[in-house]
Design a protein around this motif. Structure first.
Motif, PDB file in Angstrom:
ATOM      1  N   ILE A 153     -92.061  28.688  56.389  1.00  0.00           N
ATOM      2  CA  ILE A 153     -91.784  29.793  57.310  1.00  0.00           C
ATOM      3  C   ILE A 153     -92.497  29.576  58.641  1.00  0.00           C
ATOM      4  O   ILE A 153     -91.920  29.775  59.719  1.00  0.00           O
ATOM      5  CB  ILE A 153     -92.265  31.126  56.691  1.00  0.00           C
ATOM      6  N   ILE A 183     -87.031  29.254  49.451  1.00  0.00           N
ATOM      7  CA  ILE A 183     -86.856  30.576  50.042  1.00  0.00           C
ATOM      8  C   ILE A 183     -85.368  30.870  49.967  1.00  0.00           C
ATOM      9  O   ILE A 183     -84.551  30.108  50.462  1.00  0.00           O
ATOM     10  CB  ILE A 183     -87.349  30.587  51.498  1.00  0.00           C
ATOM     11  N   ARG A 186     -88.770  35.265  48.412  1.00  0.00           N
ATOM     12  CA  ARG A 186     -89.576  34.227  47.774  1.00  0.00           C
ATOM     13  C   ARG A 186     -89.699  34.371  46.271  1.00  0.00           C
ATOM     14  O   ARG A 186     -89.839  33.390  45.552  1.00  0.00           O
ATOM     15  CB  ARG A 186     -90.989  34.247  48.363  1.00  0.00           C
ATOM     16  N   GLU A 230     -99.688  37.192  55.219  1.00  0.00           N
ATOM     17  CA  GLU A 230     -99.483  36.307  54.082  1.00  0.00           C
ATOM     18  C   GLU A 230    -100.349  36.765  52.912  1.00  0.00           C
ATOM     19  O   GLU A 230     -99.932  36.711  51.751  1.00  0.00           O
ATOM     20  CB  GLU A 230     -99.841  34.869  54.481  1.00  0.00           C
ATOM     21  N   HIS A 235     -89.712  39.401  52.846  1.00  0.00           N
ATOM     22  CA  HIS A 235     -90.330  38.127  52.453  1.00  0.00           C
ATOM     23  C   HIS A 235     -90.480  38.030  50.941  1.00  0.00           C
ATOM     24  O   HIS A 235     -90.208  37.009  50.333  1.00  0.00           O
ATOM     25  CB  HIS A 235     -91.703  37.978  53.114  1.00  0.00           C
ATOM     26  N   LEU A 278     -98.668  39.710  51.294  1.00  0.00           N
ATOM     27  CA  LEU A 278     -97.489  39.243  50.569  1.00  0.00           C
ATOM     28  C   LEU A 278     -97.911  38.585  49.261  1.00  0.00           C
ATOM     29  O   LEU A 278     -97.325  38.833  48.198  1.00  0.00           O
ATOM     30  CB  LEU A 278     -96.727  38.248  51.443  1.00  0.00           C
ATOM     31  N   GLN A 334     -93.660  27.492  50.452  1.00  0.00           N
ATOM     32  CA  GLN A 334     -92.928  28.645  51.006  1.00  0.00           C
ATOM     33  C   GLN A 334     -93.610  29.156  52.267  1.00  0.00           C
ATOM     34  O   GLN A 334     -92.960  29.387  53.289  1.00  0.00           O
ATOM     35  CB  GLN A 334     -92.862  29.783  49.977  1.00  0.00           C
ATOM     36  N   ILE A 356     -84.830  34.303  56.235  1.00  0.00           N
ATOM     37  CA  ILE A 356     -85.822  35.231  56.775  1.00  0.00           C
ATOM     38  C   ILE A 356     -86.572  34.587  57.923  1.00  0.00           C
ATOM     39  O   ILE A 356     -86.591  33.376  58.071  1.00  0.00           O
ATOM     40  CB  ILE A 356     -86.861  35.680  55.717  1.00  0.00           C
TER      41      ILE A 356
END
Lengths: 433, 433
Positions: free
Chosen positions: B321, A252, A269, B342, A265, B345, B317, A256
């Protein structure tokens, strides 16, 4: 509750710690939070604002006038005030500063704003208790009482000469137990740790940790006392450092938090994922070059994910140890020694893993040569990956680049490609195609 | 230098900080280091020993008699002394304790040894400054001077009632500025943060960080004041936590340092490598099941490392987080919300990456269907990996298991296998073999 009854609300919040109120405000919507901030006293709200998440604070500050912000800043220590101003857009910064009433406070904040955020100057506060070496204990105690009003916590009392150059420190204990007429020059401790205003935040953290200090004075190149840094700011530096390294290792690329937006995000990433994608494409291209092997030895192609993954794992393990040792500055011995140790370790681990893999592949396909090719490749790949994983962070560190960058997908990806290239080259040699 | 001239050596070391001497000793061989420790005063050597690396300290302690160790302990604060004893083998512990001369010190250390290392009790020191609520300011200052002799740094003055139950705290500032006859009960601050002796070290660290405390009192279930914890011990806890999570993410299962032995390194790294090996073998077995596809669509097999690596990267990743948010306890919202975020994303990132991969594979092989199979698989795999990476640490956390375990090779390996299974299943559907 929020709509009308201000008094009940004030009573409710009165006994709460500002860190707890900050948490509550973060959960409210913007209007409600702003409403409460405007309702409360600025000595309390300034503390609340400092405890809040940066993004949430930014939004609330947008809803406050320059005058209101200046009022908050008046209540804060100079280091916190400077941090808060630095977050505002350029054009508002000047307006807010001109609205600060206390002239000395204003000058102090303007001075702090000049320093780099990640230097000792960026961390220090101007609030400190200092005494002159030509005073006596009585005068000292009197002056200290006056100065202490502006300092949240008295950690140390610094002794300076008439040119404001740091001479030493006084212990509170000694001060309490010495006769009041003793001159300061006779009781002060001339040995005092200090940092230069341009030292990096990490260096300050290291010094304070090593010597277990709770506060350290900051001086310029001519030993003039400029400010002091307290341990709570250092705790934040240590936390941030560790978080950054951890995120770097996880691929990353920006700082964040879970609650940031989708786009933040994605931006943090994607870069590493692109790198991974190119690595994978590279690996595919290499395999394309060995396509003729697929008819006779299809099984070789089944083990490419294993070889790639193991190369990545070993590389990350090796580099993580180095990165952490560098961060804790407890790395000893030469690069050659490090590489030799990693080489020996890879021999041991590689041998164990290769024997297991050989047993499995032989049991599965009963082909001695392909089994040998696969397990010997694993052995070689583990050694190469370990050496690359050790060398790259050491090399980056020598080049003054943050070695933490080496632990993440960077190592994984390059080891992936190397690994597969080595694998097929060895297989080709052994199987003679 | 080392052989004879004791006096010159003493002079040389006299002005050095104990943390610096500790560093020098770590670089010497064992005999030399032991020699110097025996030469120096125990008030200095005790500090030096505490600063040294655990392994080095252990070796030196083996060369000292129980009586010599007891002497070192006499000079240390109770918390450091208890830590040092805890490192000795069981049978030596009792002998050393019985050699401690100061009875009160001995009793304090024995009490501290009862608590779990990772609890507030394991962190606290018995040294603190406390005053009774029925004293007045004058008596208080007198008593404080006496107590302060045994306390390295006065952080706070705690106020207790006649049953030794914590009532509040006194600020040094107030004490300095109040008339000497005022009763303590009128000046003390009844609001004081404290922790229970059985609270975990991580919880203590969280409280002290949140409220920016430099020391916190420790009480038992009935509010009896037992000890206090200072910020420097908490800095160590934070560092260790962060180091542990980092190593976990890098696939290192025990706390090791670069200078530990080869076997320690091997033991710490092999378990995760075994896991990776089994994952790779699993992936190979899955591909074996799709062997019939290799003749017509060999190119599919070239992209398995890419699919595996991307599944691993995305999973790490996502989990990093979550793990970090849990560690900083700033995770908000429900699991369902997290998973949906998620998912969105992964859609965004997955789409971008799949389009690039499609362009590349089409340009390379000019086969629409295989290109589609590869890029659609990447898209699906990214989504699944992101969801697994989010779900597993959240699930572990609910089960009271340290979620940090989920960021390392565990996620990488399981995502590897899932990824390749998904990949070939989709390819089989699309290409209809």
């Amino acid at each position: 509750i929020l709509n009308q009854d201000d008094e009940a609300l004030l009573k409710l919040l009165e006994n709460e710690h500002h860190a707890d109120i900050a948490e509550v405000l973060e959960d409210l919507n913007l209007e409600e939070a702003t409403y409460i901030i405007k309702l409360l006293d600025s000595d309390l709200t300034s503390e609340i604002l400092m405890e809040m998440d940066e993004d949430d604070r930014e939004k609330i500050l947008q809803n406050l006038s320059e005058k209101e912000i200046a009022k908050e800043l008046d209540e804060l220590d100079t280091d916190d005030a400077a941090d808060m101003i630095a977050e505002l857009p350029e054009d508002r910064q000047q307006k807010v500063i001109s609205n600060i009433e206390d002239k000395e406070h204003k000058a102090d904040i303007q001075e702090l704003l000049k320093y780099d955020e990640n230097s000792a100057g960026g961390l220090m506060a101007k609030e400190l208790v200092k005494v002159y070496d030509n005073w006596n204990v009585l005068k000292c105690v009197r002056e200290m009482r006056a100065q202490a009003e502006f300092v949240t916590r008295v950690h140390s009392i610094y002794v300076v000469n008439e040119n404001n150059q740091l001479e030493g420190r006084l212990s509170l204990k000694d001060l309490l137990t010495t006769s009041t007429k003793t001159p300061i020059s006779e009781v002060y401790i001339p040995k005092v740790d200090y940092v230069n205003v341009h030292d990096s935040a990490e260096d300050v953290a290291r010094v304070m940790q090593k010597y277990d200090l709770e506060a350290i004075p900051v001086v310029d190149d001519n030993m003039h006392l400029l400010g002091r840094i307290t341990i709570d700011d250092i705790v934040d530096v240590i936390k941030e450092e560790a978080d950054k390294d951890y995120q770097m290792a996880a691929g990353i690329s920006q700082d964040i938090e879970a609650d940031d937006t989708l786009w933040q995000h994605s931006r943090a990433r994607l870069p590493w994922l692109f790198l991974g994608l190119f690595g994978g494409v590279g690996a595919a291209a290499i395999m394309g070059g060995f396509e003729e092997m697929i008819n006779k030895h299809a099984v070789l192609f089944f083990f490419t994910p294993l070889i790639g993954a193991m190369a990545g794992n070993v590389g990350v393990q090796a580099s993580a140890i180095i990165v952490q040792s560098i961060a804790n500055s407890d790395l000893k011995g030469s690069i050659a020694n490090r590489l030799f140790k990693e080489f020996s370790l890879a021999m041991v681990n590689g041998l164990a893993l290769s024997i297991i893999l050989f047993s499995f592949t032989w049991f599965w396909k009963k082909e001695i040569l392909t089994s040998l090719a696969i397990s010997i490749s694993l052995f070689v790949v583990i050694i190469v990956a370990g050496i690359i994983g050790t060398f790259i962070p050491l090399f980056l560190h020598k080049q003054k680049i943050d070695p933490a960058i080496a632990t993440g997908p960077f190592i994984t990806t390059s080891n992936d490609i190397f690994g597969i290239l080595i694998y097929f080259s060895i297989a080709k040699m052994l199987l003679g195609i």
